[in-house]
Motif scaffolding. Structure first.
Motif, PDB file in Angstrom:
ATOM      1  N   ARG A 162     -74.349 -15.447   6.896  1.00 15.27           N
ATOM      2  CA  ARG A 162     -73.138 -15.395   6.023  1.00 15.27           C
ATOM      3  C   ARG A 162     -73.172 -14.033   5.639  1.00 15.27           C
ATOM      4  NH1 ARG A 162     -75.906 -20.385   4.559  1.00 15.27           N
ATOM      5  NH2 ARG A 162     -77.257 -19.172   2.938  1.00 15.27           N
ATOM      6  N   LYS A 163     -73.734 -13.158   5.845  1.00 13.64           N
ATOM      7  CA  LYS A 163     -73.727 -11.686   5.058  1.00 13.64           C
ATOM      8  C   LYS A 163     -73.818 -11.590   3.739  1.00 13.64           C
ATOM      9  CE  LYS A 163     -71.697  -9.467   9.262  1.00 13.64           C
ATOM     10  NZ  LYS A 163     -70.883  -8.508   9.674  1.00 13.64           N
ATOM     11  N   GLU A 164     -74.871 -12.616   3.103  1.00 12.20           N
ATOM     12  CA  GLU A 164     -74.997 -12.542   1.797  1.00 12.20           C
ATOM     13  C   GLU A 164     -75.464 -11.156   1.257  1.00 12.20           C
ATOM     14  OE1 GLU A 164     -77.507 -15.702   0.828  1.00 12.20           O
ATOM     15  OE2 GLU A 164     -75.965 -17.350   1.403  1.00 12.20           O
ATOM     16  N   ASN A 165     -75.224 -10.696   0.103  1.00 12.37           N
ATOM     17  CA  ASN A 165     -75.619  -9.515  -0.515  1.00 12.37           C
ATOM     18  C   ASN A 165     -75.784  -8.415   0.314  1.00 12.37           C
ATOM     19  OD1 ASN A 165     -76.298 -11.254  -2.836  1.00 12.37           O
ATOM     20  ND2 ASN A 165     -78.284 -11.793  -1.760  1.00 12.37           N
ATOM     21  N   LEU A 166     -74.526  -8.156   0.914  1.00 13.35           N
ATOM     22  CA  LEU A 166     -74.143  -6.860   1.835  1.00 13.35           C
ATOM     23  C   LEU A 166     -74.730  -5.528   1.156  1.00 13.35           C
ATOM     24  CD1 LEU A 166     -73.548  -5.833   4.437  1.00 13.35           C
ATOM     25  CD2 LEU A 166     -71.066  -5.911   3.739  1.00 13.35           C
ATOM     26  N   SER A 167     -74.233  -5.482  -0.084  1.00 14.96           N
ATOM     27  CA  SER A 167     -74.415  -4.213  -0.822  1.00 14.96           C
ATOM     28  C   SER A 167     -75.809  -4.174  -1.168  1.00 14.96           C
ATOM     29  CB  SER A 167     -73.695  -4.130  -1.970  1.00 14.96           C
ATOM     30  OG  SER A 167     -73.720  -5.156  -3.112  1.00 14.96           O
ATOM     31  N   ALA A 168     -76.607  -4.897  -1.162  1.00 17.99           N
ATOM     32  CA  ALA A 168     -78.083  -5.122  -1.850  1.00 17.99           C
ATOM     33  C   ALA A 168     -79.021  -5.478  -0.845  1.00 17.99           C
ATOM     34  CB  ALA A 168     -78.142  -5.713  -2.962  1.00 17.99           C
ATOM     35  N   ASP A 169     -78.705  -6.134   0.307  1.00 20.93           N
ATOM     36  CA  ASP A 169     -79.694  -6.711   1.032  1.00 20.93           C
ATOM     37  C   ASP A 169     -79.849  -5.676   2.510  1.00 20.93           C
ATOM     38  OD1 ASP A 169     -80.944  -8.123   3.417  1.00 20.93           O
ATOM     39  OD2 ASP A 169     -80.850  -9.906   2.195  1.00 20.93           O
ATOM     40  N   THR A 170     -81.055  -4.889   2.542  1.00 14.96           N
ATOM     41  CA  THR A 170     -81.266  -4.012   3.627  1.00 14.96           C
ATOM     42  C   THR A 170     -80.881  -4.819   5.049  1.00 14.96           C
ATOM     43  OG1 THR A 170     -82.774  -2.721   2.313  1.00 14.96           O
ATOM     44  CG2 THR A 170     -82.831  -2.528   4.627  1.00 14.96           C
ATOM     45  N   GLU A 171     -81.608  -6.164   5.150  1.00 16.47           N
ATOM     46  CA  GLU A 171     -81.227  -6.414   6.704  1.00 16.47           C
ATOM     47  C   GLU A 171     -79.745  -7.114   6.930  1.00 16.47           C
ATOM     48  OE1 GLU A 171     -85.205  -8.159   8.301  1.00 16.47           O
ATOM     49  OE2 GLU A 171     -84.149  -9.642   7.032  1.00 16.47           O
ATOM     50  N   THR A 172     -79.078  -7.424   5.852  1.00 19.26           N
ATOM     51  CA  THR A 172     -77.505  -7.832   5.877  1.00 19.26           C
ATOM     52  C   THR A 172     -76.893  -6.494   6.488  1.00 19.26           C
ATOM     53  OG1 THR A 172     -77.961  -9.510   4.250  1.00 19.26           O
ATOM     54  CG2 THR A 172     -75.671  -8.609   4.906  1.00 19.26           C
ATOM     55  N   GLN A 173     -77.232  -5.101   5.820  1.00 16.96           N
ATOM     56  CA  GLN A 173     -76.388  -4.193   6.150  1.00 16.96           C
ATOM     57  C   GLN A 173     -76.709  -3.568   7.486  1.00 16.96           C
ATOM     58  OE1 GLN A 173     -74.364  -2.009   4.219  1.00 16.96           O
ATOM     59  NE2 GLN A 173     -74.211  -1.224   6.359  1.00 16.96           N
ATOM     60  N   VAL A 174     -78.100  -3.731   7.956  1.00 15.57           N
ATOM     61  CA  VAL A 174     -78.280  -3.594   9.238  1.00 15.57           C
ATOM     62  C   VAL A 174     -77.524  -4.398  10.173  1.00 15.57           C
ATOM     63  CG1 VAL A 174     -80.340  -3.947  11.025  1.00 15.57           C
ATOM     64  CG2 VAL A 174     -80.785  -2.613   9.044  1.00 15.57           C
ATOM     65  N   LEU A 175     -77.396  -5.832   9.869  1.00 17.31           N
ATOM     66  CA  LEU A 175     -76.451  -6.556  10.944  1.00 17.31           C
ATOM     67  C   LEU A 175     -75.095  -5.840  10.953  1.00 17.31           C
ATOM     68  CD1 LEU A 175     -76.659 -10.355  10.953  1.00 17.31           C
ATOM     69  CD2 LEU A 175     -74.407  -9.201  11.118  1.00 17.31           C
ATOM     70  N   GLU A 176     -74.534  -5.575   9.602  1.00 14.85           N
ATOM     71  CA  GLU A 176     -73.218  -4.991   9.871  1.00 14.85           C
ATOM     72  C   GLU A 176     -73.184  -3.555  10.427  1.00 14.85           C
ATOM     73  OE1 GLU A 176     -69.118  -5.087   8.262  1.00 14.85           O
ATOM     74  OE2 GLU A 176     -70.624  -6.697   8.247  1.00 14.85           O
ATOM     75  N   ASP A 177     -74.129  -2.885  10.421  1.00 21.26           N
ATOM     76  CA  ASP A 177     -74.163  -1.627  11.027  1.00 21.26           C
ATOM     77  C   ASP A 177     -73.961  -2.061  12.521  1.00 21.26           C
ATOM     78  OD1 ASP A 177     -74.271  -0.271   8.898  1.00 21.26           O
ATOM     79  OD2 ASP A 177     -76.597   0.607   9.119  1.00 21.26           O
ATOM     80  N   VAL A 178     -74.837  -3.134  12.985  1.00 26.13           N
ATOM     81  CA  VAL A 178     -74.899  -3.293  14.364  1.00 26.13           C
ATOM     82  C   VAL A 178     -73.696  -3.787  14.944  1.00 26.13           C
ATOM     83  CG1 VAL A 178     -76.032  -4.806  16.191  1.00 26.13           C
ATOM     84  CG2 VAL A 178     -77.420  -3.775  14.283  1.00 26.13           C
ATOM     85  N   ALA A 179     -72.764  -4.652  14.184  1.00 22.78           N
ATOM     86  CA  ALA A 179     -71.792  -5.011  14.729  1.00 22.78           C
ATOM     87  C   ALA A 179     -70.634  -4.078  14.773  1.00 22.78           C
ATOM     88  CB  ALA A 179     -71.051  -6.199  13.703  1.00 22.78           C
ATOM     89  N   CYS A 180     -70.669  -2.959  13.812  1.00 22.07           N
ATOM     90  CA  CYS A 180     -70.174  -2.074  14.065  1.00 22.07           C
ATOM     91  C   CYS A 180     -70.274  -0.937  15.382  1.00 22.07           C
ATOM     92  CB  CYS A 180     -70.158  -1.125  12.726  1.00 22.07           C
ATOM     93  SG  CYS A 180     -69.347  -1.798  11.309  1.00 22.07           S
ATOM     94  N   LEU A 181     -71.237  -0.982  15.618  1.00 21.91           N
ATOM     95  CA  LEU A 181     -72.115  -0.039  16.626  1.00 21.91           C
ATOM     96  C   LEU A 181     -71.406  -0.885  18.061  1.00 21.91           C
ATOM     97  CD1 LEU A 181     -75.689   0.888  15.367  1.00 21.91           C
ATOM     98  CD2 LEU A 181     -73.475   2.385  15.863  1.00 21.91           C
ATOM     99  N   VAL A 182     -71.367  -2.237  18.131  1.00 27.87           N
ATOM    100  CA  VAL A 182     -71.021  -2.776  19.286  1.00 27.87           C
ATOM    101  C   VAL A 182     -69.514  -2.664  19.635  1.00 27.87           C
ATOM    102  CG1 VAL A 182     -70.917  -5.190  20.266  1.00 27.87           C
ATOM    103  CG2 VAL A 182     -73.243  -4.395  19.287  1.00 27.87           C
ATOM    104  N   PHE A 183     -68.881  -2.823  18.184  1.00 25.15           N
ATOM    105  CA  PHE A 183     -67.522  -2.455  18.636  1.00 25.15           C
ATOM    106  C   PHE A 183     -67.266  -1.361  19.184  1.00 25.15           C
ATOM    107  CE2 PHE A 183     -63.769  -0.521  16.822  1.00 25.15           C
ATOM    108  CZ  PHE A 183     -62.693  -1.262  17.545  1.00 25.15           C
ATOM    109  N   LEU A 184     -67.877  -0.107  18.487  1.00 25.57           N
ATOM    110  CA  LEU A 184     -67.698   1.249  19.278  1.00 25.57           C
ATOM    111  C   LEU A 184     -67.830   1.323  20.696  1.00 25.57           C
ATOM    112  CD1 LEU A 184     -68.769   3.393  16.157  1.00 25.57           C
ATOM    113  CD2 LEU A 184     -66.283   2.893  16.705  1.00 25.57           C
ATOM    114  N   ASP A 185     -69.134   0.700  20.964  1.00 27.14           N
ATOM    115  CA  ASP A 185     -69.452   0.811  22.370  1.00 27.14           C
ATOM    116  C   ASP A 185     -68.955   0.032  23.277  1.00 27.14           C
ATOM    117  OD1 ASP A 185     -71.308   1.205  24.692  1.00 27.14           O
ATOM    118  OD2 ASP A 185     -72.210  -0.853  23.909  1.00 27.14           O
ATOM    119  N   ASP A 186     -68.417  -1.373  22.882  1.00 26.23           N
ATOM    120  CA  ASP A 186     -67.995  -2.183  23.905  1.00 26.23           C
ATOM    121  C   ASP A 186     -66.436  -2.580  23.826  1.00 26.23           C
ATOM    122  OD1 ASP A 186     -69.190  -3.673  25.927  1.00 26.23           O
ATOM    123  OD2 ASP A 186     -68.640  -5.381  24.834  1.00 26.23           O
ATOM    124  N   GLN A 187     -65.807  -2.290  22.641  1.00 24.67           N
ATOM    125  CA  GLN A 187     -64.396  -2.875  22.371  1.00 24.67           C
ATOM    126  C   GLN A 187     -63.349  -1.642  21.851  1.00 24.67           C
ATOM    127  OE1 GLN A 187     -66.104  -5.625  19.657  1.00 24.67           O
ATOM    128  NE2 GLN A 187     -66.365  -7.062  20.850  1.00 24.67           N
TER     129      GLN A 187
END
Length: 240
Positions: A162-187
């Motif tokens: 659900r990407k809860e607490n994106l601004s405060a949760d370190t792991e949620t931010q990591v997940l957001e980073d990874v999604a961005c990286l996959v986009f840049l790499d693959d799409q």
């Protein structure tokens, strides 16, 4: 290449169950190993998420590994016609390109910015609900001799999806980073070839996407092997 740590048996069984569901996607993508083999698109995407998670956070927790593997679990990807509208609605290019989303049509909500945000929230909620149901059914739905995941672990995976607490949760931010990286790499390159997206839109959306990434995510992105066209777009986005 950096690798993620091995998952405990129960988490490995959960990942297999997630991948088995991804494998139902009828749309295919080229295999990442460079062979002629085609793989289900969602499974390809999930593997890419794990690959970039290993780069972004090689010590990722088992719950974060599962959340990345399932971060847009069984959602519905909009039609090409709806895609055009999303270009104007979205504040992140990542929101336009995340694989096949199976079960909530975009046009079931008003074609407005508010409608888009409501659709996105519904997608996250439904994905979290479905992944909770799936993980709660293990090991009864799996042949693996593994103990069931704890309710706490399942709740944590769902919260990350659900990407809860994106601004405060370190792991949620990591997940957001990874999604961005996959986009840049693959799409990114394929998206840039579309007739309904001009350079200004690409630059604007990339700029807003960049703002969502952490300093570490941006560092990795700048070190990626991008096409010359992609480098130009990213450079223009950052220059603004």
């Amino acid at each position: 290449m950096t690798a993620l740590s091995d998952l405990p048996v129960s988490f490995a069984a959960a990942r297999k169950a997630i991948d088995d569901s991804h494998a139902e996607d009828p749309k295919t993508a080229p295999s990442a190993d460079g062979s002629d083999k085609k793989v289900p698109n969602e499974l390809h995407y999930a593997r890419k998420m794990s690959r970039w998670l290993a780069v972004r956070s090689p010590d990722a927790s088992p719950t974060l590994q599962l959340a990345c593997r399932a971060q847009h679990f069984r959602r519905l990807f909009p039609s090409k016609k709806v895609h055009v509208q999303l270009v104007y609605e979205s504040s992140s290019l990542i929101n336009l390109t995340r694989g096949k989303r199976w079960e909530i049509p975009r046009d079931s909500f008003p074609m407005t910015r508010t409608g888009y945000l409501t659709w996105r929230a519904k997608q996250k909620t439904q994905a979290a609900e479905k992944i909770t149901t799936l993980l709660s059914s293990i090991p009864s739905s799996s042949s693996a001799a593994a103990a069931a995941l704890s309710a706490e672990d399942i709740d944590r995976v769902a919260a990350l999806v659900r990407k809860e607490n994106l601004s405060a949760d370190t792991e949620t931010q990591v997940l957001e980073d990874v999604a961005c990286l996959v986009f840049l790499d693959d799409q990114l390159d394929d998206f840039g070839k579309r007739d309904d997206v001009d350079e200004d839109k690409m630059v604007n959306i990339l700029r807003k996407t960049w703002a969502k990434m952490s300093p570490r995510g941006r560092e990795i992105a700048l070190d990626m092997r991008l096409s010359e066209r992609a480098k130009t777009l990213v450079g223009k986005a950052l220059a603004g």
